[in-house]
Design a protein around this motif. Structure first.
Motif, PDB file in Angstrom:
ATOM      1  N   HIS A  27       0.801  -1.223   0.000  1.00 36.02           N
ATOM      2  CA  HIS A  27       0.000   0.000   0.000  1.00 36.02           C
ATOM      3  C   HIS A  27       0.833   1.272   0.000  1.00 36.02           C
ATOM      4  CE1 HIS A  27      -3.623  -2.332   1.894  1.00 36.02           C
ATOM      5  NE2 HIS A  27      -3.572  -2.472   0.581  1.00 36.02           N
ATOM      6  N   HIS A  28       2.132   1.159   0.034  1.00 36.93           N
ATOM      7  CA  HIS A  28       2.951   2.379  -0.002  1.00 36.93           C
ATOM      8  C   HIS A  28       4.289   2.064  -0.657  1.00 36.93           C
ATOM      9  CE1 HIS A  28       5.576   1.037   3.328  1.00 36.93           C
ATOM     10  NE2 HIS A  28       4.483   0.474   3.786  1.00 36.93           N
ATOM     11  N   TRP A  66      -4.611   5.546  -0.721  1.00 36.11           N
ATOM     12  CA  TRP A  66      -5.510   4.684   0.033  1.00 36.11           C
ATOM     13  C   TRP A  66      -6.130   5.445   1.198  1.00 36.11           C
ATOM     14  CZ3 TRP A  66      -5.434  -0.275  -2.045  1.00 36.11           C
ATOM     15  CH2 TRP A  66      -4.328  -0.583  -2.859  1.00 36.11           C
ATOM     16  N   ARG A 122       0.557   6.128   2.820  1.00 33.76           N
ATOM     17  CA  ARG A 122      -0.479   5.264   2.269  1.00 33.76           C
ATOM     18  C   ARG A 122      -0.653   5.581   0.787  1.00 33.76           C
ATOM     19  NH1 ARG A 122      -2.686   0.868   4.618  1.00 33.76           N
ATOM     20  NH2 ARG A 122      -4.857   1.467   4.362  1.00 33.76           N
TER      21      ARG A 122
END
Length: 808
Positions: A32-33, A49, A801
């Motif tokens: 997610h990152h 996100w 994120r």
């Protein structure tokens, strides 16, 4: 009626097993990152996100956008995609082996049925073959978008290497590359999921055979029953028996059976809203499982065929399929419900006495088509099956060999034909007004769907979409003579002649799987609509206020008042009032029901009494007539049992009560219900809460394994409602009272210059059990809360994120 057992041992075991699953899943865990290099991208794609792992995806062009969507779907839901692909292509035995189906949980009729039978059943229906044939209809643009999506899925598979998600590793399998046909097959799979016509027809063949000497009772149980079609030929039942037993038993227990599937959707015009903007709500009702059917996304491409300002859409997508299925763009919003139109016909085909591959068409003989299907079986040799088909469709009676070689049964289904749903879906995502919305649905073929519409200018509308057969006459549900060409379909109802509504004067449109058109409509649509209780309740609630806010309108999705319960109690009121005082508990239960408003709250005592009584009423009424085998199939699908049995119960002097009076049945059912509740919860009626009986367990595909159930599943959780409430809590009457169908998604949007939308899932975005987002929406869903989707800048968290997908 089983109650939840202590979870202490399971909890302790889970504490050890969960880290092990996390270890196996480490290489495949979602990212997610940071940054990832993905060969195949032309330009970088940025994914931001929010705190619930809902991605907001920004790309320069559509190809990169759909590539990224495929990658994100795969990194969260690859196992789900794999299971759907295998089920719909009939390849489950390849990874699970030829295990025996759990006949003890279903019926002794399934003692000899196995996973191979399941694969053969699906191949017999020809879902994958229909998807492959649809590839030829893809336009160049659709093909490019689809290939980009598949490339994204396959980049994730390549990234995992030999360490794919943990389910693959436990089963010692590696995912195959994702193909364009796999995506189209999932679309065909939803046609299979939302069509009840085949199952209902098979059920009524069985019931007609059972009641061939009792035509009045048969007529009472049919949704529609012409006088000239009281009984069926015995050969039809003999040929259909094997498939009926399988579909009404084994398949009914799976998440791909349509029992209970439905939806609610409504929209109000600006004059009915507190803000002067149109508002739309939608909550599709599907089998409840893990992970969710839906994956929430916001997709944006700066350069697009959609127009000079690009492609942008918010909503619920289906892993395995590009675009968004339910949601909104900057101009329009849409919701869907199953239309339940009659999209199947079963034909009796007369076979040649000497040449078994010839069947009669008019006055000539024609050869059946046939193909070999090789079913791979883990740990065993492949099995070869032959699939035969007439001009109408597959020979469904081949599922079980019979001694009858004079006739076979074949099925025609609209989803068998090649179609262009992917083009329809993309055009829907891009539509800017009512005309473009309508035009986008012209290519939608199956399943038949109700679309509810609202746009930023305040317009609202409704349209039916799908290929609806034109028939020479209203069908009886029983097999028709395939050799008589007068029984052939006469094409399809033209799209422009399908029912639609635009800006009605009352300022409201609503759909709840109810009857679509009145008797004045010139075409037959279906016998299979859901009972009218939900749509009546929706209309009641919408009429209670002159204006609604977004939150107020969305709150209607949580209503759990059962008009079905109210109506049935009203019909039985004279009998309930006659209950004697000699049994204090039974009399008290009767008095509670007589004073009850029909609200099926978790805390409701009356809801528990009513549903246990209703279950017993159905059994006492139907089993003496239908028998133990046909009864579960008849009550499995709501539309085929609730209205007919309600009509019977409403007539105290019906011939159904010739052996035992209605009062005797009501008294017996109520006494049995009270006895069950007292046995489980004690004599204190205050403990008889509906939520202790009616519970939801969200299960993973592997949670049938006892050791994994507590690790992978969510629940059981007390839930409100029943199969007839807006907040649906459907349970199978053949397996009461565990909820199996519910709101798979709740969606509400206020249109206008800036769209404001809210969504929630029953579980979470991730399909990885150790992820924080595997179940982080469950409490929101249970409490009736939602996640705000707009504007993204306020809902997307810190830069850590943010994920950047870079080309090589």
């Amino acid at each position: 009626m089983d109650l939840p057992k202590s979870g202490f041992t399971a909890t302790v075991f889970s504490a050890f097993l969960r880290p092990f699953i996390g270890f196996l899943d480490k290489r495949a865990a979602p990212i997610h990152h940071g940054e990832i290099i993905l060969p195949g991208l032309a330009k970088p794609v940025v994914v931001r996100w929010d705190r619930h792992a809902i991605p907001h995806v920004s790309a320069t062009n559509e190809s990169d956008l759909f590539f990224a969507q495929g990658y994100l779907h795969a990194q969260e839901r690859l196992w789900q995609m794999e299971m759907n692909r295998r089920f719909l292509s009939g390849r489950m035995a390849q990874i699970f082996g030829d295990f025996s189906l759990p006949w003890r949980e279903l019926s002794s009729q399934f003692r000899d049925r196995s996973c191979v039978d399941l694969d053969y059943f699906v191949r017999l229906l020809g879902i994958r073959a229909a998807a492959v044939n649809s590839l030829t209809l893809l336009s160049d643009e659709d093909g490019r978008r689809l290939r980009a999506y598949c490339d994204g899925v396959n980049r994730y598979i390549e990234r995992c290497g030999h360490k794919p998600p943990w389910e693959f590793r436990v089963l010692r399998q590696e995912p195959e590359p994702w193909q364009p046909a796999d995506t189209l097959m999932i679309g065909k799979g939803f046609a299979f999921l939302l069509s009840t016509a085949l199952y209902t027809r098979l059920n009524f063949i069985a019931i007609a055979a059972k009641l061939e000497d009792e035509p009045e009772k048969l007529r009472d149980l049919f949704p529609a029953y012409p006088d000239n079609a009281i009984t069926t030929a015995r050969s039809s039942w003999d040929n259909a028996r094997g498939l009926w037993q399988f579909s009404s038993g084994v398949l009914a227990a799976s998440e791909w059976h349509p029992a209970g599937s439905g939806s609610n959707s409504w929209a109000i015009a600006p004059q009915r809203s507190t803000t002067g903007q149109a508002i739309l709500c939608n909550d599709p009702h599907l089998r409840m499982s893990l992970p969710s059917v839906w994956y929430l996304m916001h997709l944006r491409a700066d350069n697009s065929a959609a127009g000079p300002d690009g492609y942008e859409v918010w909503g619920a997508s289906i892993p395995g399929v590009p675009c968004v299925q339910i949601g909104h763009n900057r101009f329009i919003a849409w919701g869907i419900t199953a239309a339940l139109c009659d999209d199947v016909e079963i034909y009796r085909e007369k076979m040649h006495r000497l040449e078994p591959d010839l069947y009669l068409v008019g006055h000539r003989w024609q050869k059946l088509e046939s193909r070999k299907e090789l079913i791979a079986v883990r740990g065993a040799k492949p099995l070869e099956k032959i699939v035969r088909a007439s001009r109408h469709g597959p020979a469904i009676s081949d599922f079980r060999a019979t001694s009858d070689n004079k006739e076979i049964l074949t099925a025609r289904w609209t989803a068998h034909e090649p179609s262009r749903e992917l083009n329809s879906l993309y055009s829907l995502n891009c539509a800017r007004d009512w005309k473009q919305f309508q035009d986008s649905l012209r290519l939608h073929a199956a399943p038949s769907l109700n679309f509810v519409y609202a746009d930023h200018e305040g317009n609202i509308g409704y349209t039916l979409a799908g290929k609806i057969p034109r028939r020479a006459s209203v069908p009886s549900l029983l097999p028709v003579a395939g050799w008589d060409e007068r029984n052939d379909w006469l094409g399809y109802i033209p799209f422009d002649e399908l029912p639609h509504v635009y800006n009605p004067p009352e300022g409201v449109v609503a759909s709840a799987n109810n009857r679509i058109a009145d008797a004045a409509y010139p075409y037959y649509l279906s016998h299979f609509f859901d009972p009218p209780y939900r749509i009546r309740r929706i209309e009641q609630l919408l009429g209670q206020r002159e204006k609604y806010s977004l939150g107020g309108l969305a709150a209607l999705q949580l209503d759990h008042t059962s008009l079905h319960a109210r109506d049935l109690i009203d019909a039985l009121r004279p009998d309930l009032a006659r209950i004697a005082d000699d049994n204090r508990i039974v009399k008290g239960a009767a008095n509670r029901l007589l004073a009850w408003d029909g609200a099926c709250a978790v805390s409701s005592i009356e809801a528990a009494i009513f549903h246990l009584m209703h279950q017993r009423l159905l059994r006492h009424l139907l089993i003496p007539v239908l028998g133990e085998e046909a009864y579960p199939a008849y009550v499995e699908i709501l539309h085929q049992s609730i209205v007919p049995t309600d009509r019977i119960f409403a007539e105290a002097k019906s011939t159904w009560f010739s052996r035992r009076s209605r009062f005797e049945l009501v008294h017996l059912a109520l006494c049995g219900a009270c006895s069950d509740l007292e046995e489980k919860f004690g004599a204190n009626m205050e403990q008889w809460c509906w939520g202790k009986v009616h519970q939801l367990y969200l299960g993973h595909a592997l949670s049938r394994v006892d050791a994994l159930k507590s690790v992978l599943g969510i629940g059981p959780m007390p839930t409100p409602g029943d199969g007839m409430t807006i907040n649906v809590g459907f349970y199978r009457h053949s397996n009461p009272y565990a909820q199996t169908v519910g709101a798979s998604l709740r969606f509400a949007v206020e249109t206008g210059p800036s769209m404001r939308s809210e969504f929630v899932l029953p579980s979470g975005q991730s399909g990885h059990p150790t992820s924080a987002h595997y179940r982080d929406q469950t409490e929101l869903w249970l409490c009736g809360n939602t996640i705000s989707f707009n504007p993204p800048d306020k809902n997307v968290s810190s830069p850590n994120r943010s994920l950047r997908l870079n080309p090589r």
